[in-house]
Scaffold this active site. Structure first.
Site, PDB file in Angstrom:
ATOM      1  CB  THR A 135       0.770  -7.748  -5.018  1.00 33.02           C
ATOM      2  OG1 THR A 135      -0.335  -6.957  -4.567  1.00 33.02           O
ATOM      3  CG2 THR A 135       2.048  -7.217  -4.390  1.00 33.02           C
ATOM      4  CG  LEU A 194       3.440 -11.460  -2.973  1.00 36.41           C
ATOM      5  CD1 LEU A 194       4.184 -11.326  -4.293  1.00 36.41           C
ATOM      6  CD2 LEU A 194       3.743 -10.293  -2.083  1.00 36.41           C
ATOM      7  CG  ASP A 195      -2.953  -8.409  -1.390  1.00 37.52           C
ATOM      8  OD1 ASP A 195      -3.010  -9.305  -0.531  1.00 37.52           O
ATOM      9  OD2 ASP A 195      -3.047  -7.201  -1.125  1.00 37.52           O
ATOM     10  CE  LYS A 196      -6.853 -12.028 -10.121  1.00 36.05           C
ATOM     11  NZ  LYS A 196      -8.153 -11.621 -10.563  1.00 36.05           N
TER      12      LYS A 196
END
Length: 176
Positions: free
Chosen positions: A5, A1-3
């Site tokens: 998110t 996951l993106d930071k």
């Protein structure tokens, strides 16, 4: 996951499990469904975004849906609710490119609320009662086959408090 998110993710316990999961992700056998709050209301209310995604030629830290070269990316979205300035989308991705949802939503003119890299951050949300401190993107569902048994597994991550607070504030301020 993106930071920044929130939501579901999977971690392998050993090498063979990791290899199996990597293969499932690579071949598109993992179902990934997200909830996203975006600026405005996409039209049509449901659609598919298909582009190449690659490094931005202007900023190495960013990805772009308009690169000279890149990898195919497919994102499906559906508007669940809308409150004028913001809309809640259910998003399913077929591919898993870096920042894919954030890049695609910005590409169609509806960046993820609170996204400082691809969107407006909090600009334009002055009338929103609970302004987000991060991008409002949540990995809601993750489904895949168990790496050893092949048994179908599906996991649902509850919404975090900041996401719930934003939805409650939008619903209270502007009914559907």
């Amino acid at each position: 996951l993106d930071k920044d998110t929130s939501g579901a993710l999977v971690a392998a316990k050993n090498g063979p499990a990791m290899a199996n999961l990597v293969e499932q992700f690579k071949t598109g056998r993992v179902r990934k469904e997200y909830l996203a709050v975006v600026h405005g209301k996409p039209a049509p209310a449901a659609g598919t975004v298909k582009t190449l995604i690659g490094r931005s030629s202007h900023d190495r830290k960013k990805m772009s849906a308009k690169p000279s070269s890149g990898r195919p990316a497919v994102t499906h979205y559906r508007v669940e609710e809308s409150w004028g300035e913001l809309s809640l989308l259910r998003v399913r991705i077929e591919t898993g490119r870096t920042h894919q949802i954030r890049v695609h939503m910005a590409h169609i003119g509806h960046p993820v609320a609170g996204d400082r890299q691809y969107g407006r951050g909090n600009r334009g949300l002055e009338g929103v009662p609970a302004r987000p401190e991060r991008q409002m993107l949540h990995a809601a569902t993750l489904a895949f086959a168990h790496p050893r048994t092949g048994k179908p597994l599906e996991f649902h991550a509850p919404l975090p408090p900041d996401f719930c607070d934003l939805l409650a504030a939008c619903r209270a301020a502007k009914p559907r």
